[in-house]
Design a protein around this motif. Sequence first.
Motif, PDB file in Angstrom:
ATOM      1  N   PHE A 241      -8.019  -4.037   0.138  1.00  0.00           N
ATOM      2  CA  PHE A 241      -7.704  -3.730  -1.255  1.00  0.00           C
ATOM      3  C   PHE A 241      -7.807  -2.224  -1.519  1.00  0.00           C
ATOM      4  CE2 PHE A 241      -8.938  -8.256  -1.983  1.00  0.00           C
ATOM      5  CZ  PHE A 241      -7.775  -8.675  -2.604  1.00  0.00           C
ATOM      6  N   GLY A 242      -8.730  -1.561  -0.836  1.00  0.00           N
ATOM      7  CA  GLY A 242      -8.918  -0.132  -1.036  1.00  0.00           C
ATOM      8  C   GLY A 242      -7.760   0.719  -0.558  1.00  0.00           C
ATOM      9  N   GLN A 243      -6.884   0.165   0.266  1.00  0.00           N
ATOM     10  CA  GLN A 243      -5.721   0.911   0.751  1.00  0.00           C
ATOM     11  C   GLN A 243      -4.561   0.904  -0.248  1.00  0.00           C
ATOM     12  OE1 GLN A 243      -4.637  -0.368   4.731  1.00  0.00           O
ATOM     13  NE2 GLN A 243      -6.780  -0.613   5.294  1.00  0.00           N
ATOM     14  N   LEU A 244      -4.685   0.116  -1.310  1.00  0.00           N
ATOM     15  CA  LEU A 244      -3.625   0.029  -2.304  1.00  0.00           C
ATOM     16  C   LEU A 244      -3.819   1.095  -3.378  1.00  0.00           C
ATOM     17  CD1 LEU A 244      -3.631  -3.856  -2.819  1.00  0.00           C
ATOM     18  CD2 LEU A 244      -2.206  -2.525  -1.247  1.00  0.00           C
ATOM     19  N   ASP A 245      -2.706   1.495  -4.022  1.00  0.00           N
ATOM     20  CA  ASP A 245      -2.837   2.380  -5.177  1.00  0.00           C
ATOM     21  C   ASP A 245      -3.434   1.587  -6.336  1.00  0.00           C
ATOM     22  OD1 ASP A 245      -0.642   1.239  -6.952  1.00  0.00           O
ATOM     23  OD2 ASP A 245       0.565   1.811  -5.218  1.00  0.00           O
TER      24      ASP A 245
END
Length: 283
Positions: A241-245
């Motif tokens: 989830f942290g890789q998403l904007d």
Amino acid sequence: MTHTPAVDSSNADQLRSWDGASGAFWTERAERFDQGMAGYHDTLLRAAGIRPDSVVLDIGCGSGQVTRDAARIAREGSALGVDLSSTLLALARTLAAKDQLTNAMFVQADAQVHDFGAARFDVAVSRHGTMFFGDRQAAFANIARAIRPGGRFVQLTWQALDRNEGISTFRTIASGGRELPPPPPEAPTPFSLSDPDRVRQLLRGAGFVDVEMTGLTAPMYYGRDVDDAFHFIASHFASAFGQLDDESRVRALDALKADIADHLTDRGVLYGAAHWLIHARRA
């Protein structure tokens, strides 16, 4: 003084993970993992065929539920749990002491290279502990050396990703619409032992015979209600989830909560899962 176990170079990343962030994550959620595996736990123990005088090895023991239950059955024998996580092992020792299981012992070790002694164990078991070796052929050969001729090796591993509703769903949602490649079959992932032909080849090459694989399906528990399951799953997949904007992450988390709500039952949040019960005998 902190003791760092000897590990094969192919398992160095696993040591950093399991004796670091992954180990801390699962130590805090050890009961949740045991609850999730409840539909498979007793089947694994029955298949192991542990007797009152058995000497048992539990590979990748985590917080030690399998080790402790094996020790209860092998009341005149013993059970040794090994894992790379010092925090999980500390919890395992605490729980065994609480249950007064003096025949349950725990060692921080890389089972791929650790010297267990020759033909020491009657039974080796593993619940989700053998998929992460850097060199599974070498690991199984080392485990085989530790089992007496005719002894049993029983494992519980994941079937393929597309057979596991929970993980495949969470992975897809956390991708935020990106196309993800399948887990590489040679890499140390939860699905590295999902191919029956490969598993049979690895075990036979390590000195095991009578390799049998039985497909098991049972729902996995993820939480008592939507919020409880959401917090657990979102934390587990936090790096994805942290890789998403920001906008995509909000949409993905909303989609996760909605999907969890669709899986809420009177027994909590459940998703379908499929495992292999792998049984082999030391030649």
